[in-house]
Design an enzyme around this catalytic site. Sequence first.
Site, PDB file in Angstrom:
ATOM      1  N   SER A 414     -26.439  17.274 -80.717  1.00  9.56           N
ATOM      2  CA  SER A 414     -25.527  18.171 -81.442  1.00  9.56           C
ATOM      3  C   SER A 414     -24.329  18.570 -80.601  1.00  9.56           C
ATOM      4  O   SER A 414     -23.272  18.860 -81.128  1.00  9.56           O
ATOM      5  CB  SER A 414     -26.272  19.448 -81.812  1.00  9.56           C
ATOM      6  OG  SER A 414     -27.424  19.166 -82.536  1.00  9.56           O
ATOM      7  N   ASN A 485     -19.598  21.461 -85.346  1.00  6.79           N
ATOM      8  CA  ASN A 485     -20.197  22.569 -84.586  1.00  6.79           C
ATOM      9  C   ASN A 485     -19.173  23.270 -83.697  1.00  6.79           C
ATOM     10  O   ASN A 485     -19.287  24.465 -83.430  1.00  6.79           O
ATOM     11  CB  ASN A 485     -21.379  22.056 -83.761  1.00  6.79           C
ATOM     12  CG  ASN A 485     -22.587  21.791 -84.649  1.00  6.79           C
ATOM     13  OD1 ASN A 485     -22.615  22.222 -85.808  1.00  6.79           O
ATOM     14  ND2 ASN A 485     -23.571  21.081 -84.128  1.00  6.79           N
TER      15      ASN A 485
HETATM   16  P1  NAD Z   1     -37.559  18.788 -82.280  1.00  9.64           P
HETATM   17  O1  NAD Z   1     -37.950  19.637 -81.165  1.00  9.64           O
HETATM   18  O2  NAD Z   1     -37.976  19.159 -83.662  1.00  9.64           O
HETATM   19  O3  NAD Z   1     -38.054  17.265 -82.022  1.00  9.64           O
HETATM   20  C1  NAD Z   1     -37.831  16.606 -80.810  1.00  9.64           C
HETATM   21  C2  NAD Z   1     -38.939  15.571 -80.671  1.00  9.64           C
HETATM   22  O4  NAD Z   1     -38.622  14.725 -79.567  1.00  9.64           O
HETATM   23  C3  NAD Z   1     -40.312  16.177 -80.378  1.00  9.64           C
HETATM   24  O5  NAD Z   1     -41.212  15.770 -81.368  1.00  9.64           O
HETATM   25  C4  NAD Z   1     -40.686  15.601 -79.025  1.00  9.64           C
HETATM   26  O6  NAD Z   1     -42.057  15.292 -78.915  1.00  9.64           O
HETATM   27  C5  NAD Z   1     -39.860  14.343 -78.953  1.00  9.64           C
HETATM   28  N1  NAD Z   1     -39.575  13.874 -77.612  1.00  9.64           N
HETATM   29  C6  NAD Z   1     -39.172  14.611 -76.563  1.00  9.64           C
HETATM   30  N2  NAD Z   1     -39.017  13.838 -75.473  1.00  9.64           N
HETATM   31  C7  NAD Z   1     -39.313  12.569 -75.862  1.00  9.64           C
HETATM   32  C8  NAD Z   1     -39.330  11.316 -75.214  1.00  9.64           C
HETATM   33  N3  NAD Z   1     -38.999  11.187 -73.928  1.00  9.64           N
HETATM   34  N4  NAD Z   1     -39.659  10.211 -75.935  1.00  9.64           N
HETATM   35  C9  NAD Z   1     -39.987  10.322 -77.253  1.00  9.64           C
HETATM   36  N5  NAD Z   1     -39.996  11.489 -77.937  1.00  9.64           N
HETATM   37  C10 NAD Z   1     -39.667  12.593 -77.240  1.00  9.64           C
HETATM   38  O7  NAD Z   1     -35.961  18.726 -82.208  1.00  9.64           O
HETATM   39  P2  NAD Z   1     -34.930  18.401 -83.394  1.00  9.64           P
HETATM   40  O8  NAD Z   1     -34.516  19.658 -84.046  1.00  9.64           O
HETATM   41  O9  NAD Z   1     -35.440  17.276 -84.206  1.00  9.64           O
HETATM   42  O10 NAD Z   1     -33.651  17.926 -82.531  1.00  9.64           O
HETATM   43  C11 NAD Z   1     -33.608  16.631 -81.989  1.00  9.64           C
HETATM   44  C12 NAD Z   1     -32.167  16.338 -81.614  1.00  9.64           C
HETATM   45  O11 NAD Z   1     -31.369  16.428 -82.787  1.00  9.64           O
HETATM   46  C13 NAD Z   1     -31.551  17.313 -80.632  1.00  9.64           C
HETATM   47  O12 NAD Z   1     -30.663  16.629 -79.803  1.00  9.64           O
HETATM   48  C14 NAD Z   1     -30.778  18.295 -81.536  1.00  9.64           C
HETATM   49  O13 NAD Z   1     -29.718  18.913 -80.890  1.00  9.64           O
HETATM   50  C15 NAD Z   1     -30.290  17.356 -82.580  1.00  9.64           C
HETATM   51  N6  NAD Z   1     -29.978  17.979 -83.861  1.00  9.64           N
HETATM   52  C16 NAD Z   1     -30.744  18.959 -84.364  1.00  9.64           C
HETATM   53  C17 NAD Z   1     -30.433  19.520 -85.604  1.00  9.64           C
HETATM   54  C18 NAD Z   1     -31.284  20.582 -86.226  1.00  9.64           C
HETATM   55  O14 NAD Z   1     -30.792  21.270 -87.145  1.00  9.64           O
HETATM   56  N7  NAD Z   1     -32.499  20.726 -85.796  1.00  9.64           N
HETATM   57  C19 NAD Z   1     -29.310  19.060 -86.320  1.00  9.64           C
HETATM   58  C20 NAD Z   1     -28.559  18.025 -85.758  1.00  9.64           C
HETATM   59  C21 NAD Z   1     -28.901  17.488 -84.529  1.00  9.64           C
END
Ligand code: NAD
Length: 704
Positions: A414, A485
């Site tokens: 993000s 953002n």
């Molecule tokens: P989350 O915490 O729900 O999920 C992250 C997942 O990544 C977890 O299930 C974890 O087990 C896994 N993970 C961590 N390290 C890992 C590795 N080395 N190999 C494989 N899997 C691994 O987070 P999220 O909300 O899904 O966010 C993920 C990304 O998306 C972030 O960069 C976030 O900034 C971005 N994002 C989030 C949103 C939102 O609204 N949540 C919106 C846009 C972008």
Amino acid sequence: MSIEAEASVVRTARQGGVLVVTIANPPVNALGVAVRQGLLAAVEQADAAAVQAVLIVGEGKAFIAGADIREFGQPAQPPSLPEVCNRIEACGKLVVAAIHGPALGGGLEVAMAAHYRVALPAAKLGLPEVNLGLLPGAGGTQRAPRLMGVRAAAGLMLSGQHLGAHAAFDAGLVDRVAQGADPVAAGLQYAEELLAANAPVRRTRDLAIADKAAALAELDALALETAKKTRGLFSPGKIVECVRAAVELPFDEGLARERALFVQCLESPQRQGLIHAFFAERETAKIPEAKAAAPRPFAAIAVIGGGTMGAGITVSALDVGFTVTMVERDADSIARGQANVEKVYDGLIAKGRMTPEAKAATMARYTPSTSYDAIQDVDLVIEAVFEDIEVKKAVFKELDRVCKSGAVLATNTSYLDIDAIAAATARPQDVIGLHFFSPANIMKLLEIVVPARVSSDVVATAFELAKRMKKIPVRAGVCDGFIGNRILAVYKQAADYIMEDGASPYEIDEAVRGFGYPMGPFQVTDLAGGDIGWATRKRRAATRDPKARYVEVADRICERGWFGQKTGRGFYLYANGARTGMPDPEVLAIVDAERAKKGVTPRKFTPEEIMRRYMAAMVNEGAKVVEEGIALRPLDVDVTFLSGYGFPRHRGGPMKYADMVGLPQVLADLREFAKEDPLFWKPAPLLEKLVAEGRNFDSLNKAA
Ligand code: NAD
Ligand code: T1G
């Protein structure tokens, strides 16, 4: 318009006793002035000629996709479309319309003015003018109720939806559904059958509307329902008034009423905003890289991380036919990841919108894994792991090790620096940002973030992915928060200042909802989770300008563990898991305490003043994003906020809104507010330049 021009977009040819009139005005046979003139000439030709029938067809993928939207706002050129439709209907020879693709708006009005209609399987019929802030202005509001009934016709116009061939037949809009894809063949066959059966000229205007009293009662209810459902929109109510005229008035008086109401819609600023949105969404994919290179082929996709975003992205890819391998850290995490995906489909099955068999077929294209080696042959990888630069760099090092040469490596970060992530690999030319929005399987926006060393074919591949996932792509440069953002952080800051200066968060949310947003900024914080913003503020604390004003209310709330809906309270109270929050007196107490700490004497803010500041902050940062080249054009900022941040569509997006308000006014507001805080409200140089040159943001859209 010359005869040649008419002849070039409307051709006529005799086939036996039938005059075939072909509209050939690519890409979608829009009813521009030449087409209207050509159609009129063709009907007059038919009446004068020794033919028994006329067949109207469209060449290419569409029958007619409506009036030429680009002509709106321009001086009207004769003949008007109502004249053309009335002339078609008045033709002394049988007129048949054969519909093989989109027949929308004025296109369906032409077909309804014909005496008989046949649809082919790929036909799409609709009156979607409401999506443009308009109403069917060429007799559609008078003829559709006569063909489909009052309720169904009003529903079609208010929803803007398209009907398929069989649904159109069931609705009474077409008389027959034929097989095949060739409208000329199907149309000629139908015309000959009608002639053989001595079918009469059947004018839609002469059809009666059944049970007028019941219809008027229905319209009374519909008017109330529409006012509630389309709060703040101009044209829906006018559509109901037109249909009422169809019931109450003789046909020609109904037409005159329709015209008067159509002109009101045409003059409404909402029409400008909605038409801008229509074209802007079709412009964002026109980027330099797409001209420079073709996309790489891709079919197999990998998603790293099965959390909120990983699961949503996986569903988006599965829904459009890709195979997806999801990689997680360990067995528990991948089990959670798979469950997150299946939860979406189970929800659809529960709503009857998917069958268990379809779910099984979809999940057959899904492979869970905890090993990166499982993705060595995929064509495209989308990483969605924790928002931590070191975690992401480690993941990209691993991808660099296992993925085949030529695989596209994308990150869903993000905020983080994608150039730094790319530099963690030996193939930065293959690394790109694909910023989906939550929930990723629903939200249309896809910010495609272009780092410094990416190759053009990788950018083109990302845009091709967006197209196949039916997402609206916007090209963005690398900076903290990209387009969306980054600007969000600034107008959220403005909201915090207004709150500390005297308005309650609830008053601010109400003003923003009054502007047309579904939610205000404090409701959005509670929905997304206050902890995400808190983490960002902490990350930025070290580099925050010490001279910049900083409001600590949100920090105080987060320090209490009040992260919003997911913790039952945030800025609002969510009793018993409610999705709609109640104002919280303890939050107001926190705000008062922070004001007292800062020595702020609170003052009243009107909703107008709240929105002037909120929008000035948004537009000003939007201008900076354009002048820095983070966004290619102002329309890219507009589309980002329309399709990813709930910006009211009828206002066209922040930059279009600013053009409609007038940039001198926006600049004057900024200069007034800058007297309080010259650092935050410093006008963007681009804005000052445009005002000085008497230009607006749209002039940059055209220049690009
Ligand atoms: P989350 O915490 O729900 O999920 C992250 C997942 O990544 C977890 O299930 C974890 O087990 C896994 N993970 C961590 N390290 C890992 C590795 N080395 N190999 C494989 N899997 C691994 O987070 P999220 O909300 O899904 O966010 C993920 C990304 O998306 C972030 O960069 C976030 O900034 C971005 N994002 C989030 C949103 C939102 O609204 N949540 C919106 C846009 C972008
Ligand atoms: N006028 C002008 N240009 C149009 C157009 C139109 N009506 N429809 C499409 N285009 C352009 C579009 O900008 C794009 O251009 C190209 O065609 C392909 O479109 C009096 C008042 C028909 C379902 O609302 O819904 O009639 O980017 O990318 O995905 O009552 O276009 O290539 O330069 O969308 O295959 C009512 C609008 C008008 C239908 C095809 N009609 N169009 O979708 O292609 S108001 C509509 C669509 C009216 C009367 C009133 C879709 C489509 P470019 P595309 P697509």
